[in-house]
Design a protein around this motif. Structure first.
Motif, PDB file in Angstrom:
ATOM      1  N   MET A  20       0.939  -1.154   0.047  1.00 31.04           N
ATOM      2  CA  MET A  20       0.137   0.074   0.135  1.00 31.04           C
ATOM      3  C   MET A  20       0.930   1.408  -0.054  1.00 31.04           C
ATOM      4  N   ILE A  21       1.903   1.212   0.996  1.00 31.32           N
ATOM      5  CA  ILE A  21       2.857   2.438   0.742  1.00 31.32           C
ATOM      6  C   ILE A  21       3.468   2.821  -0.722  1.00 31.32           C
ATOM      7  N   MET A  22       3.806   1.578  -1.087  1.00 30.32           N
ATOM      8  CA  MET A  22       4.211   1.776  -2.496  1.00 30.32           C
ATOM      9  C   MET A  22       3.311   2.327  -3.508  1.00 30.32           C
ATOM     10  N   HIS A  23       2.145   2.093  -3.501  1.00 32.41           N
ATOM     11  CA  HIS A  23       1.280   2.360  -4.240  1.00 32.41           C
ATOM     12  C   HIS A  23       0.615   3.693  -4.113  1.00 32.41           C
ATOM     13  N   ILE A  24       0.632   4.250  -2.788  1.00 35.96           N
ATOM     14  CA  ILE A  24       0.548   5.628  -2.275  1.00 35.96           C
ATOM     15  C   ILE A  24       1.579   6.581  -3.108  1.00 35.96           C
TER      16      ILE A  24
ATOM     17  N   ASN B 189       1.711  10.099  -9.627  1.00 33.30           N
ATOM     18  CA  ASN B 189       0.891   9.990 -11.013  1.00 33.30           C
ATOM     19  C   ASN B 189       1.567   9.007 -11.945  1.00 33.30           C
ATOM     20  N   THR B 190       1.986   7.809 -11.382  1.00 33.64           N
ATOM     21  CA  THR B 190       2.552   6.866 -12.295  1.00 33.64           C
ATOM     22  C   THR B 190       2.186   5.673 -11.873  1.00 33.64           C
ATOM     23  N   THR B 191       2.438   4.470 -12.541  1.00 39.22           N
ATOM     24  CA  THR B 191       2.193   3.162 -12.415  1.00 39.22           C
ATOM     25  C   THR B 191       3.315   2.372 -12.237  1.00 39.22           C
ATOM     26  N   THR B 192       3.231   1.173 -11.701  1.00 41.97           N
ATOM     27  CA  THR B 192       4.364   0.181 -11.524  1.00 41.97           C
ATOM     28  C   THR B 192       5.069  -0.075 -12.652  1.00 41.97           C
ATOM     29  N   ILE B 193       4.515  -0.299 -13.933  1.00 48.91           N
ATOM     30  CA  ILE B 193       5.289  -0.233 -15.245  1.00 48.91           C
ATOM     31  C   ILE B 193       5.964   1.081 -15.420  1.00 48.91           C
ATOM     32  N   GLU B 194       5.154   2.029 -15.599  1.00 49.45           N
ATOM     33  CA  GLU B 194       5.953   3.228 -15.794  1.00 49.45           C
ATOM     34  C   GLU B 194       7.098   3.681 -14.934  1.00 49.45           C
ATOM     35  N   ALA B 195       6.909   3.184 -13.655  1.00 48.33           N
ATOM     36  CA  ALA B 195       8.007   3.605 -12.541  1.00 48.33           C
ATOM     37  C   ALA B 195       9.306   2.987 -13.138  1.00 48.33           C
ATOM     38  N   TYR B 196       9.079   1.637 -13.414  1.00 47.31           N
ATOM     39  CA  TYR B 196      10.219   0.782 -13.940  1.00 47.31           C
ATOM     40  C   TYR B 196      10.862   1.396 -15.244  1.00 47.31           C
ATOM     41  N   GLU B 197       9.981   1.794 -16.123  1.00 55.49           N
ATOM     42  CA  GLU B 197      10.410   2.349 -17.387  1.00 55.49           C
ATOM     43  C   GLU B 197      11.091   3.718 -17.361  1.00 55.49           C
ATOM     44  N   LYS B 198      10.691   4.579 -16.345  1.00 59.08           N
ATOM     45  CA  LYS B 198      11.195   6.077 -16.410  1.00 59.08           C
ATOM     46  C   LYS B 198      12.389   6.340 -15.310  1.00 59.08           C
ATOM     47  N   LYS B 199      12.982   5.203 -15.112  1.00 55.36           N
ATOM     48  CA  LYS B 199      13.912   5.164 -14.149  1.00 55.36           C
ATOM     49  C   LYS B 199      15.078   6.345 -14.295  1.00 55.36           C
ATOM     50  N   THR B 200      15.332   6.354 -15.635  1.00 61.84           N
ATOM     51  CA  THR B 200      16.271   7.464 -15.798  1.00 61.84           C
ATOM     52  C   THR B 200      15.711   8.892 -16.444  1.00 61.84           C
ATOM     53  N   THR B 201      14.157   9.077 -16.396  1.00 60.89           N
ATOM     54  CA  THR B 201      13.568  10.463 -16.690  1.00 60.89           C
ATOM     55  C   THR B 201      13.734  11.261 -15.392  1.00 60.89           C
ATOM     56  N   PRO B 202      14.277  12.350 -15.492  1.00 60.41           N
ATOM     57  CA  PRO B 202      14.255  13.261 -14.517  1.00 60.41           C
ATOM     58  C   PRO B 202      12.768  13.904 -14.105  1.00 60.41           C
TER      59      PRO B 202
ATOM     60  N   TYR C 266       3.422  13.660 -16.708  1.00 57.02           N
ATOM     61  CA  TYR C 266       2.184  13.365 -16.260  1.00 57.02           C
ATOM     62  C   TYR C 266       2.047  13.713 -14.614  1.00 57.02           C
ATOM     63  N   ASP C 267       3.032  14.235 -13.991  1.00 55.27           N
ATOM     64  CA  ASP C 267       3.090  14.671 -12.573  1.00 55.27           C
ATOM     65  C   ASP C 267       2.563  16.011 -12.526  1.00 55.27           C
ATOM     66  N   LEU C 268       1.337  16.108 -12.001  1.00 58.78           N
ATOM     67  CA  LEU C 268       0.675  17.697 -12.017  1.00 58.78           C
ATOM     68  C   LEU C 268       0.568  17.989 -10.552  1.00 58.78           C
ATOM     69  N   GLY C 269       1.383  17.453  -9.776  1.00 61.34           N
ATOM     70  CA  GLY C 269       1.139  17.886  -8.272  1.00 61.34           C
ATOM     71  C   GLY C 269       0.093  16.938  -7.425  1.00 61.34           C
ATOM     72  N   ARG C 270       0.494  16.604  -6.248  1.00 60.06           N
ATOM     73  CA  ARG C 270      -0.115  15.807  -5.624  1.00 60.06           C
ATOM     74  C   ARG C 270      -1.678  15.629  -5.552  1.00 60.06           C
ATOM     75  N   LYS C 271      -2.251  16.967  -5.381  1.00 61.68           N
ATOM     76  CA  LYS C 271      -3.710  17.188  -5.498  1.00 61.68           C
ATOM     77  C   LYS C 271      -4.483  16.507  -6.799  1.00 61.68           C
ATOM     78  N   ARG C 272      -3.787  17.259  -7.901  1.00 63.18           N
ATOM     79  CA  ARG C 272      -4.315  16.893  -9.284  1.00 63.18           C
ATOM     80  C   ARG C 272      -3.956  15.264  -9.535  1.00 63.18           C
ATOM     81  N   ASN C 273      -2.945  14.827  -9.202  1.00 60.91           N
ATOM     82  CA  ASN C 273      -2.490  13.433  -9.194  1.00 60.91           C
ATOM     83  C   ASN C 273      -3.479  12.589  -8.517  1.00 60.91           C
ATOM     84  N   PHE C 274      -3.906  12.719  -7.225  1.00 64.74           N
ATOM     85  CA  PHE C 274      -4.820  12.049  -6.423  1.00 64.74           C
ATOM     86  C   PHE C 274      -6.283  12.148  -7.136  1.00 64.74           C
TER      87      PHE C 274
END
Length: 316
Positions: free
Chosen positions: A238-242, A248-261, A265-273
């Motif tokens: 649950m902590i990982m998914h929070i 604003n990412t997914t498990t697959i995207e988190a793996y794929e964008k390891k080198t992306t600074p 799609y990260d618009l801020g926590r409120k809009r991401n939520f």
């Protein structure tokens, strides 16, 4: 030699995916068995009989049982919502809407795209004007942004996070919130069961005479151990998914964008939520969305995701 190795690997992966599909009803049955054993230990063996004790014991037992049944109902509601909700599939003849202001060309039809792919295999998709344009050779169709192909389901899934054997379904755009609520209520329920059975677990190793049959005592012991293990493991998950939701990412995207600074799609926590749970607070803790949120937040449909204003088209 390499050809045969590749064929063997593909065959093994196919067998693995087929085996995962076959787990369907077995995994659902396993979840229901665990729920049934827990219910028997908490309600029938311990806190149900405690209702007849009178005094503070009755009040404590009533409080535990009311909270237990409420969390169990929410857990099962969330669980079956994940199981029976399609995570999101690509609409027939879907095509990406290009932004003319960014200098992008008109979209290609699926047949045109496929033809071009066949004639220009070496051309990268990014050279077509939009790096988010992708093509699934397995489904023979264009892939919307954040869409991935699931080898277990055998189709492309919108904003796919992962394929979960526990829910016998992909976790994607349309059921990700339900999956998170399933984790949340599972953690609360297993924590409640662990704490409520802790005195009985301690008494099991003491010299105190414990009322009940050997089967009831064994079930109580097993239930405590299972719920403690699930509580700890689900907490970490649950902590990982929070953290994924907050970015604003997914498990697959988190793996794929390891080198992306910077994640586009990260618009801020409120809009991401809001892109997962919506804006209507009355619906945050139930596996459903308000009609207003579905109308005003296109991301909840799984096809259209806003990007950061400073996105320059080169960060993917």
């Amino acid at each position: 030699m390499y050809r045969s190795a590749g064929v063997a690997m593909a065959w093994n992966v196919f067998r693995f995916c087929t085996a995962l599909r076959g787990l369907g009803s077995i995994m659902i049955l396993l979840v229901l068995v665990i729920v049934g054993v827990t219910y028997y230990a908490v309600v029938l063996c311990n806190y149900g009989p405690a209702l007849l004790a009178g005094g503070a014991t009755t009040l404590a037992a009533l409080a535990v049982l009311l909270l237990f049944h409420f969390l169990l109902a929410m857990l099962l509601w969330s669980y079956f919502s994940v199981v029976f909700t399609d995570p999101g599939s690509v609409p027939p003849n879907w095509n990406l809407d290009f932004d003319a202001e960014m200098g992008e060309t008109a979209p290609l039809a699926s047949s045109e795209f496929s033809s071009q792919m066949n004639s220009q295999q070496s051309v990268a998709l990014g050279s077509m004007g939009n790096p988010r344009v992708r093509y699934c050779r397995k489904c023979n169709q264009l892939k919307p942004p954040r869409c991935h192909h699931c080898s277990v389901c055998g189709r492309c899934v919108l904003k796919m996070d992962h394929h979960c054997v526990w829910v016998v379904n992909c976790v994607g755009a349309l059921n990700y919130k339900y999956f998170l609520l399933f984790l949340f209520y599972t953690f609360l329920e297993t924590t409640l069961v662990t704490l409520s059975l802790l005195p009985h677990f301690i008494a099991f190793f003491s010299d105190i005479d414990i009322p009940g049959s050997p089967a009831a005592l064994a079930t109580t012991f097993l239930t405590f151990v299972l719920n403690l293990a699930f509580s700890l493991s689900v907490l970490g998950f649950m902590i990982m998914h929070i953290s994924l939701v907050s970015a604003n990412t997914t498990t697959i995207e988190a793996y794929e964008k390891k080198t992306t600074p910077h994640w586009i799609y990260d618009l801020g926590r409120k809009r991401n939520f809001a892109q997962v749970f919506g804006n209507d607070r009355k619906y945050w803790f139930i596996p459903a969305y308000s009609e207003e949120d579905l109308r005003r937040i296109p991301a909840l449909q799984g096809l259209d995701y806003p990007v950061r204003p400073d996105f320059d088209g080169q960060e993917l």
